[in-house]
Structures are given as structure tokens and as C-alpha cells.
Scaffold this motif. Structure first.
Motif, PDB file in Angstrom:
ATOM      1  N   THR A  63       0.777  -1.182   0.052  1.00  0.00           N
ATOM      2  CA  THR A  63       0.066   0.109   0.007  1.00  0.00           C
ATOM      3  C   THR A  63       0.948   1.226   0.084  1.00  0.00           C
ATOM      4  O   THR A  63       0.694   2.213  -0.501  1.00  0.00           O
ATOM      5  CB  THR A  63      -0.980   0.210   1.273  1.00  0.00           C
ATOM      6  N   LEU A 195      -8.681  -5.124   3.833  1.00  0.00           N
ATOM      7  CA  LEU A 195      -8.462  -4.638   2.451  1.00  0.00           C
ATOM      8  C   LEU A 195      -9.602  -4.319   1.601  1.00  0.00           C
ATOM      9  O   LEU A 195      -9.417  -3.800   0.671  1.00  0.00           O
ATOM     10  CB  LEU A 195      -7.541  -5.821   1.691  1.00  0.00           C
ATOM     11  N   VAL A 196     -10.856  -5.065   1.934  1.00  0.00           N
ATOM     12  CA  VAL A 196     -12.088  -4.652   1.074  1.00  0.00           C
ATOM     13  C   VAL A 196     -12.905  -3.472   1.700  1.00  0.00           C
ATOM     14  O   VAL A 196     -13.317  -2.468   1.163  1.00  0.00           O
ATOM     15  CB  VAL A 196     -12.943  -5.880   1.003  1.00  0.00           C
ATOM     16  N   PRO A 199     -11.170   0.448   1.389  1.00  0.00           N
ATOM     17  CA  PRO A 199     -11.033   1.139   0.174  1.00  0.00           C
ATOM     18  C   PRO A 199     -12.503   1.792  -0.384  1.00  0.00           C
ATOM     19  O   PRO A 199     -12.686   2.850  -1.010  1.00  0.00           O
ATOM     20  CB  PRO A 199     -10.581   0.363  -1.048  1.00  0.00           C
ATOM     21  N   ILE A 200     -13.475   0.987   0.215  1.00  0.00           N
ATOM     22  CA  ILE A 200     -14.833   1.445  -0.107  1.00  0.00           C
ATOM     23  C   ILE A 200     -15.273   2.723   0.745  1.00  0.00           C
ATOM     24  O   ILE A 200     -15.827   3.468   0.158  1.00  0.00           O
ATOM     25  CB  ILE A 200     -15.650   0.197   0.146  1.00  0.00           C
ATOM     26  N   LEU A 283      -9.507 -10.150  -4.610  1.00  0.00           N
ATOM     27  CA  LEU A 283     -10.042  -9.177  -3.786  1.00  0.00           C
ATOM     28  C   LEU A 283      -9.075  -8.397  -2.961  1.00  0.00           C
ATOM     29  O   LEU A 283      -8.965  -7.196  -2.986  1.00  0.00           O
ATOM     30  CB  LEU A 283     -10.995  -9.849  -2.778  1.00  0.00           C
ATOM     31  N   ALA A 284      -8.189  -9.231  -2.437  1.00  0.00           N
ATOM     32  CA  ALA A 284      -7.197  -8.578  -1.555  1.00  0.00           C
ATOM     33  C   ALA A 284      -6.112  -7.535  -2.310  1.00  0.00           C
ATOM     34  O   ALA A 284      -5.865  -6.555  -1.796  1.00  0.00           O
ATOM     35  CB  ALA A 284      -6.276  -9.409  -0.754  1.00  0.00           C
ATOM     36  N   SER A 286      -6.680  -6.051  -5.252  1.00  0.00           N
ATOM     37  CA  SER A 286      -7.305  -5.021  -5.597  1.00  0.00           C
ATOM     38  C   SER A 286      -7.677  -3.870  -4.449  1.00  0.00           C
ATOM     39  O   SER A 286      -7.527  -2.812  -4.906  1.00  0.00           O
ATOM     40  CB  SER A 286      -8.982  -5.577  -6.301  1.00  0.00           C
ATOM     41  N   GLY A 287      -7.944  -4.491  -3.318  1.00  0.00           N
ATOM     42  CA  GLY A 287      -7.982  -3.563  -2.155  1.00  0.00           C
ATOM     43  C   GLY A 287      -6.790  -2.949  -1.880  1.00  0.00           C
ATOM     44  O   GLY A 287      -6.968  -1.618  -1.697  1.00  0.00           O
ATOM     45  N   MET A 290      -5.916  -0.109  -4.403  1.00  0.00           N
ATOM     46  CA  MET A 290      -7.138   1.091  -4.235  1.00  0.00           C
ATOM     47  C   MET A 290      -6.788   1.902  -2.908  1.00  0.00           C
ATOM     48  O   MET A 290      -7.102   3.059  -2.795  1.00  0.00           O
ATOM     49  CB  MET A 290      -8.384   0.526  -4.337  1.00  0.00           C
ATOM     50  N   ILE A 291      -6.431   1.196  -1.905  1.00  0.00           N
ATOM     51  CA  ILE A 291      -5.924   2.125  -0.551  1.00  0.00           C
ATOM     52  C   ILE A 291      -4.899   3.044  -0.995  1.00  0.00           C
ATOM     53  O   ILE A 291      -4.920   4.236  -0.514  1.00  0.00           O
ATOM     54  CB  ILE A 291      -5.510   0.951   0.267  1.00  0.00           C
TER      55      ILE A 291
END
Length: 492
Positions: A63, A195-196, A199-200, A283-284, A286-287, A290-291
Motif C-alpha cells: 500500500t 483490504l475490502v 477502500p470502499i 479481492l485483496a 485490488s483492495g 485502491m488503498i
């Protein structure tokens, strides 16, 4: 706020220790202690493999790397995800079958069993390789834990490192592989939640503040908004290779990951595990990517003394205390899950590869488990010393260890599985060439030009191929024919 987070963190550690104690009673023999006795479900092994493969490096190192480099940081994720998918689809079942056929418990023992005449040399060399680099990898995890506890609770880094090593040693000590896998499974889920979810929340904040990610990337630097980092020609090739090169370390050469493949009990379980692991990875990563990008947008213009602390900073800034505590525990989960697995790899190299196989000491199961536990304590102390004295960044230290172990042993695994002419001398040449080339590469400016993760793999593979052709193993059928002819001539 800090009080709530501290309470949740303490509860998390207590839960891990309780779970570790409860499942530890299933670990009876030396094989159970090191590989779980093939009694663990595929989905649990997959969660454990992912938690083990992704450590403080993913949540802190990667990150922070994306925050510092921008969009071009995506190629690291692409390389790693490709390696993970390849290993689960094409290597997991092979490891499972080979472990059943040879009765081996570790990656070095597997290689040694395939090249019996040179087995003991392969055991010694691979153990030296693993111990040398894995100790620094392990130390990086403990250093990451200390940094995290300091950032979150203002606990002195050294105190945080000591607290972390105590938890890691206890988890590995009480039940070995079984304990590590089940606690890893819980920690893997916690990592994924962090991680999910984060970022949301960050994207919601960006939308509410009417900020632009593209404008923030442009303002951060001339190459931050470029998928190629502004590089062209040869420089672009190097950038892509250097970032994508993490792929090569996932091709079976990381002993803490291949152990999960060896522990699988059926093809059905392997398929189940591959679905879990690949989904988790997508998923991890991508998260995590994006973080880094959303942090650039939310905190544009701010200067951070340590970019690897961007994730805990975001959690404390964006989340209410009780949720922040859960997400921050995800960081510690990543560190602990990797550290205890690395500790077991170091332990198995001593008790199984050296004591039980290379030296062939006929010890009882009870004594072998006792030696494993003593090694856990000793290696834990050495890892703590490394963590307290090392000044290198988590990302950098892990990168070196990834090259030294993963990118040295991966060509040995790939050639063993897919090339029939690979010889015992070839394995020895692979390990020596990988070890020496990594040390030389990371000790000189060469690593800044082309990463050792890339060069180590191909140098080790090249030496393995050349020496296998120069010094082929004598085929068993040739040996049998020669023996038969000798017997016939004697009778005449």
C-alpha cells in the motif's frame, strides 16, 4: 479512542491464543507438528496459504509502494496474482501427490528424495539457503509489527516487537502446523475485511468531498498517473520486469507456501482450495492497490515520514474507534500469520531436514517434536534481534528474501516437475547459483537496474539446466542393465 482499539487488540490476541491452544491437542506426532497429518480441509489450507503469503508486506509495504509510485504499482499486483493463480492451478496437486508418494514433510526433503544420490548435499544447501534468507524475512515481519503498534498505540517499537514475538512463538510452539493453519484462517479473513472495507470507505469520502482521483495523481507527480510510470523503451521493459518479477517467487519455491500444497489430502480439496485462494487474491490485491490510490487522493500534499504507515493512518482517520480496532487487528493478523509460518519453515529445516534426514539420527517422535519446539524459541530470539537492529524497509527486506529463497528454489521445483533430464548435480548448481547471485546482486547497484527477483530465477535455472546436461543422473534402467550384464559375465 485508543483505549477502545487497545481493548479490541488485546481481545484479538487472546482469541488467537485460545484457538491455538484448543486445536493444538490434535497435533501428536512429528509429522502432525510439521504438516498436520493431512487432516486439514482444503479451504482452511487455502486461507492459511494466502495469509502466509501476504504479510506486513501487503498491508504496509505494498500500500505504501502504490502511494509512492502511483498507477504503475499495479504491475506488482499483476505479477503476484499471476504467480498465485499458476501455483494453485498447476503445482498444488503435484506437490500433494509427491508428498504422498515420497512421505516427505518439507520442500528440501522432497527435492532430496527425488535425487537420492545427492540428497544429503541438497538438504544441507537448501537448509542453509532457507535459514539465511528466511530469518531476515521473519525479522521483517516482527519489525512491521513493532512499527504498527508504535503508529497505532504509541507503544515503543522495541516493546511492540517483543510483544509480537511472544505471541508468534507461543502459537507455533503449542501445536505446530495445525495451530498455525487454523489461526491463519481466522487472520486471513480479518486481512480480507481490512483490504475490502477500507477502500470502499475511502471512495465514499472522496465522492463526498468532491475530489478527483485523476487530478490528485497528476498533482502528485509527472509519472504518478501513468500505468507505465512514464517509462518508455528499455526503461519501460525494466519497470515491467522488476515489478512483475514477484511472479517467479510463487512457482513452488517458497517453502512456507508449498507446505500447504503438500498438506492437501485429495484432488477435490485442492480444487476447493484453488477457488478460495484465487478469489482471496483478486479481492485483496485490488483492495490494497485502491488503498494506495485513494490515500493519494485524500491526503494530497501531505508528507508522511514513513509511507508504509499509510494504511493504519487511513484507518484511524476514516473509521470509528470500534471498527478501527478490528481493521487494525487485520494488520497484526497479516504479520502474525506469516511470521509463525516462517518460524515453522525454519524449524522444519532443522528438525526434519537436518536432524532426521541429513544426519539420520534415529530419534523418537517425542524428541523430534521437542527439538522443533526448542528451535522455535531459538529462531524467535534471533528474529527479534534482527527486527530490533535492522533499518531496512519492510518492502525491501521481503523483496530480498523473496529472491533468495523463492526465486532460487522455484526453478528447482519447476525443473523437477517438468524436465526429466534435471539431475542431482543440476539441483545443487541451481541452489548455489541462486544463493550467490542474490547476495552479489543485492550488494551492488545492479539491483537498482534489474531486480534480483528476476535475475536470480533465470541465473539459477540456467545453471541448473547446464549442469544437468553436463552431469546427467544415471538412469535406473541403465544401472539395472549394467548390473545384469555384470552378473551374466560373472556366471560365464
Amino acid at each position: 479512542m485508543h483505549t477502545i482499539i487497545m481493548v479490541e487488540f488485546v481481545l484479538y490476541l487472546l482469541i488467537m491464543l485460545i484457538v491455538g491452544y484448543l486445536v493444538s491437542r490434535r497435533s501428536k506426532s512429528h509429522a502432525d507438528f510439521l504438516l498436520g497429518g493431512k487432516q486439514l480441509p482444503g479451504w482452511a489450507l487455502a486461507f492459511s496459504e494466502r495469509a502466509t503469503g501476504e504479510s506486513a508486506w501487503l498491508l504496509l509495504g505494498y500500500t505504501g509502494f502504490v502511494f509512492a509510485t502511483g498507477l504503475s504499482g499495479v504491475w506488482v499486483a499483476v505479477g503476484i496474482a499471476s504467480g498465485i493463480i499458476f501455483s494453485w492451478l498447476f503445482l498444488a496437486k503435484r506437490f500433494m501427490k509427491e508428498a504422498e508418494k515420497t512421505g516427505t514433510l518439507t520442500l528440501p526433503s522432497f527435492l532430496a528424495s527425488r535425487f537420492g544420490k545427492h540428497g544429503k548435499i541438497i538438504l544441507w544447501l537448501s537448509t542453509i539457503l532457507i535459514f539465511s534468507f528466511m530469518m531476515f524475512y521473519f525479522g521483517a515481519q516482527i519489525a512491521g509489527a513493532g512499527k504498527t503498534l508504535f503508529a497505532v498505540f504509541n507503544i515503543p517499537t522495541k516493546v511492540g516487537a517483543i510483544l509480537s514475538i511472544i505471541v508468534v512463538v507461543i502459537l507455533a510452539y503449542v501445536g505446530g502446523f495445525v495451530t498455525v493453519v487454523w489461526t491463519d484462517m481466522i487472520q486471513s479473513i480479518m486481512m480480507l475485511i481490512t483490504l475490502v472495507v477500507l477502500p470502499i470507505v475511502a471512495l465514499v469520502q472522496i465522492s463526498a468531498a468532491d475530489l478527483s482521483i485523476s487530478q490528485a495523481l497528476m498533482a502528485a507527480g509527472p509519472s504518478m498517473d501513468s500505468w507505465t510510470g512514464g517509462a518508455i523503451g528499455f526503461s519501460l521493459g525494466l519497470l515491467l520486469f522488476n515489478n512483475f518479477a514477484w511472479f517467479f517467487g510463487f512457482l513452488g519455491g517458497q517453502p512456507q507456501l508449498s507446505a500447504r500444497f503438500m498438506a492437501l489430502r485429495s484432488e477435490k480439496e485442492a480444487k476447493q482450495g484453488s477457488i478460495v485462494a484465487i478469489t482471496w487474491t483478486i479481492l485483496a490485491y485490488s483492495g490494497a492497490f485502491m488503498i494506495g490510490i485513494t490515500a493519494l487522493t485524500l491526503y494530497q500534499g501531505q508528507v508522511f515520514a514513513d509511507v508504509e504507515m499509510i494504511l493504519p493512518f487511513m484507518i484511524l482517520d476514516l473509521m470509528p474507534p470500534w471498527i478501527a480496532g478490528i481493521l487494525l487487528a487485520g494488520i497484526l493478523a497479516a504479520i502474525i500469520s506469516t511470521a509463525d509460518s516462517q518460524l515453522l519453515v525454519i524449524t522444519s529445516s532443522v528438525s526434519e531436514d537436518i536432524i532426521n534426514r541429513a544426519l539420520n539420527l534415529k530419534l523418537s517422535e517425542k524428541k523430534l517434536v521437542a527439538i522443533s519446539r526448542l528451535t522455535i524459541v531459538g529462531a524467535g530470539i534471533v528474529g527479534l534481534v534482527i527486527a530490533l537492529t535492522s533499518k531496512s524497509l519492510v518492502f525491501l527486506v521481503v523483496s530480498w528474501a523473496w529472491a533468495g529463497v523463492g526465486c532460487t528454489l522455484s526453478p528447482a521445483v519447476i525443473l523437477t516437475f517438468f524436465w526429466k533430464r534435471y539431475s542431482g548435480i543440476g539441483v545443487i548448481a541451481t541452489i548455489i547459483a541462486g544463493f550467490v547471485s542474490t547476495v552479489i546482486w543485492i550488494s551492488t547497484p545492479l539491483d537498482a537496474i534489474a531486480t534480483s527477483r528476476f535475475t536470480t530465477f533465470f541465473i539459477a535455472a540456467a545453471f541448473g539446466i547446464v549442469f544437468s546436461l553436463l552431469f546427467p543422473d544415471k538412469k535406473e534402467d541403465e544401472t539395472d542393465t549394467s548390473a545384469a550384464e555384470a552378473t551374466k559375465s560373472t556366471q560365464v
